[in-house]
Design a protein around this motif. Structure first.
Motif, PDB file in Angstrom:
ATOM      1  N   ALA A  98       0.911  -1.282   0.018  1.00 29.16           N
ATOM      2  CA  ALA A  98      -0.149   0.030   0.005  1.00 29.16           C
ATOM      3  C   ALA A  98       0.989   1.032   0.205  1.00 29.16           C
ATOM      4  O   ALA A  98       1.720   1.276   0.779  1.00 29.16           O
ATOM      5  CB  ALA A  98      -1.072   0.155   1.305  1.00 29.16           C
ATOM      6  N   HIS A  99       0.597   2.053  -0.845  1.00 31.58           N
ATOM      7  CA  HIS A  99       1.344   3.276  -0.994  1.00 31.58           C
ATOM      8  C   HIS A  99       0.370   4.560  -1.138  1.00 31.58           C
ATOM      9  O   HIS A  99      -0.231   4.662  -1.985  1.00 31.58           O
ATOM     10  CB  HIS A  99       2.396   3.237  -2.293  1.00 31.58           C
ATOM     11  CG  HIS A  99       3.436   4.554  -2.335  1.00 31.58           C
ATOM     12  ND1 HIS A  99       4.266   4.631  -1.519  1.00 31.58           N
ATOM     13  CD2 HIS A  99       3.171   5.342  -3.383  1.00 31.58           C
ATOM     14  CE1 HIS A  99       4.780   5.728  -1.833  1.00 31.58           C
ATOM     15  NE2 HIS A  99       4.296   6.162  -3.110  1.00 31.58           N
ATOM     16  N   TRP A 100       1.007   5.557  -0.204  1.00 28.75           N
ATOM     17  CA  TRP A 100       0.270   6.974  -0.480  1.00 28.75           C
ATOM     18  C   TRP A 100       1.305   7.989   0.019  1.00 28.75           C
ATOM     19  O   TRP A 100       1.690   8.090   1.157  1.00 28.75           O
ATOM     20  CB  TRP A 100      -0.888   6.707   0.500  1.00 28.75           C
ATOM     21  CG  TRP A 100      -1.494   8.187   0.647  1.00 28.75           C
ATOM     22  CD1 TRP A 100      -1.758   9.120  -0.640  1.00 28.75           C
ATOM     23  CD2 TRP A 100      -2.448   8.883   1.389  1.00 28.75           C
ATOM     24  NE1 TRP A 100      -2.504  10.278   0.055  1.00 28.75           N
ATOM     25  CE2 TRP A 100      -2.928  10.001   1.171  1.00 28.75           C
ATOM     26  CE3 TRP A 100      -2.709   8.327   2.789  1.00 28.75           C
ATOM     27  CZ2 TRP A 100      -3.767  10.650   1.943  1.00 28.75           C
ATOM     28  CZ3 TRP A 100      -3.760   8.996   3.579  1.00 28.75           C
ATOM     29  CH2 TRP A 100      -3.963  10.153   3.261  1.00 28.75           C
ATOM     30  N   GLY A 101       1.702   8.797  -0.929  1.00 28.40           N
ATOM     31  CA  GLY A 101       2.795   9.592  -0.472  1.00 28.40           C
ATOM     32  C   GLY A 101       4.113   9.058   0.029  1.00 28.40           C
ATOM     33  O   GLY A 101       4.770   8.152  -0.795  1.00 28.40           O
ATOM     34  N   LEU A 102       4.514   9.327   1.092  1.00 29.34           N
ATOM     35  CA  LEU A 102       5.868   8.793   1.728  1.00 29.34           C
ATOM     36  C   LEU A 102       5.340   7.459   2.399  1.00 29.34           C
ATOM     37  O   LEU A 102       6.142   7.015   3.043  1.00 29.34           O
ATOM     38  CB  LEU A 102       6.352   9.852   2.743  1.00 29.34           C
ATOM     39  CG  LEU A 102       6.958  11.116   1.872  1.00 29.34           C
ATOM     40  CD1 LEU A 102       7.601  12.005   2.930  1.00 29.34           C
ATOM     41  CD2 LEU A 102       8.026  10.954   0.766  1.00 29.34           C
ATOM     42  N   ARG A 103       4.308   7.266   2.748  1.00 31.84           N
ATOM     43  CA  ARG A 103       3.647   6.065   3.240  1.00 31.84           C
ATOM     44  C   ARG A 103       3.625   4.835   2.451  1.00 31.84           C
ATOM     45  O   ARG A 103       3.100   4.918   1.453  1.00 31.84           O
ATOM     46  CB  ARG A 103       2.289   6.365   3.854  1.00 31.84           C
ATOM     47  CG  ARG A 103       2.182   7.630   4.748  1.00 31.84           C
ATOM     48  CD  ARG A 103       0.642   7.713   5.202  1.00 31.84           C
ATOM     49  NE  ARG A 103       0.480   9.067   5.998  1.00 31.84           N
ATOM     50  CZ  ARG A 103       0.186  10.154   5.436  1.00 31.84           C
ATOM     51  NH1 ARG A 103       0.163  10.415   4.189  1.00 31.84           N
ATOM     52  NH2 ARG A 103      -0.027  11.072   6.377  1.00 31.84           N
ATOM     53  N   THR A 104       4.496   3.918   2.933  1.00 33.75           N
ATOM     54  CA  THR A 104       4.432   2.546   2.341  1.00 33.75           C
ATOM     55  C   THR A 104       4.448   1.565   3.352  1.00 33.75           C
ATOM     56  O   THR A 104       4.903   1.263   4.441  1.00 33.75           O
ATOM     57  CB  THR A 104       5.678   2.400   1.586  1.00 33.75           C
ATOM     58  OG1 THR A 104       5.951   3.545   0.590  1.00 33.75           O
ATOM     59  CG2 THR A 104       5.744   1.175   0.894  1.00 33.75           C
ATOM     60  N   TYR A 105       3.556   0.464   3.197  1.00 33.72           N
ATOM     61  CA  TYR A 105       3.332  -0.528   3.896  1.00 33.72           C
ATOM     62  C   TYR A 105       3.295  -1.931   3.225  1.00 33.72           C
ATOM     63  O   TYR A 105       2.968  -1.862   1.813  1.00 33.72           O
ATOM     64  CB  TYR A 105       1.831  -0.579   4.706  1.00 33.72           C
ATOM     65  CG  TYR A 105       1.702   0.893   5.380  1.00 33.72           C
ATOM     66  CD1 TYR A 105       2.039   0.894   6.828  1.00 33.72           C
ATOM     67  CD2 TYR A 105       1.155   1.867   4.551  1.00 33.72           C
ATOM     68  CE1 TYR A 105       2.070   2.220   7.634  1.00 33.72           C
ATOM     69  CE2 TYR A 105       1.113   3.077   5.464  1.00 33.72           C
ATOM     70  CZ  TYR A 105       1.309   3.080   6.839  1.00 33.72           C
ATOM     71  OH  TYR A 105       1.230   4.354   7.529  1.00 33.72           O
TER      72      TYR A 105
END
Length: 116
Positions: A98-105
């Motif tokens: 999952a990726h959103w901007g600087l967030r990655t999981y």
């Protein structure tokens, strides 16, 4: 914040099919995430298999060759990877991202093994 759990990987014969599932924890931000499937074999870098944007736009790696389909359901906060016509070279650990901007999981991965 976001927990991803993959399932569906198993041993399958060449030419067979599998459907991988990635379930995300409940979050109001799920619709903002681009989602993807990656795969990795020992000694090699993780590579993109397929991705789907928050607007349901999909992209696939060249090696997919029309055999896989990625999908998402924002209400269920899940994504799937339908894999058909599997080849031995598809053998790998498949990861949900999952990726959103600087967030990655990342999920923990699920093993797919295709026998010849």
């Amino acid at each position: 914040q976001v927990q991803l759990v993959e399932s569906g990987g198993e041993l399958v014969q060449s030419g067979g099919s599998l459907r991988l599932t990635c379930a995300a924890s409940r979050t109001l931000s799920f619709t903002m995430f681009a989602m993807g499937w990656y795969r990795q074999v020992p000694g090699k870098e993780r590579e993109l298999v397929a991705q789907i944007s928050k607007d349901f736009i999909t992209k696939y790696a060249d090696f997919v060759e029309g055999r896989f389909t990625i999908s998402r359901d924002n209400d269920k906060e899940s994504i799937w990877l339908q894999m058909d016509s599997l080849k031995p070279e598809d053998t790998a650990v498949y990861f949900c991202q999952a990726h959103w901007g600087l967030r990655t999981y990342w999920g923990q991965g699920t093993q797919v093994t295709v026998s010849s």
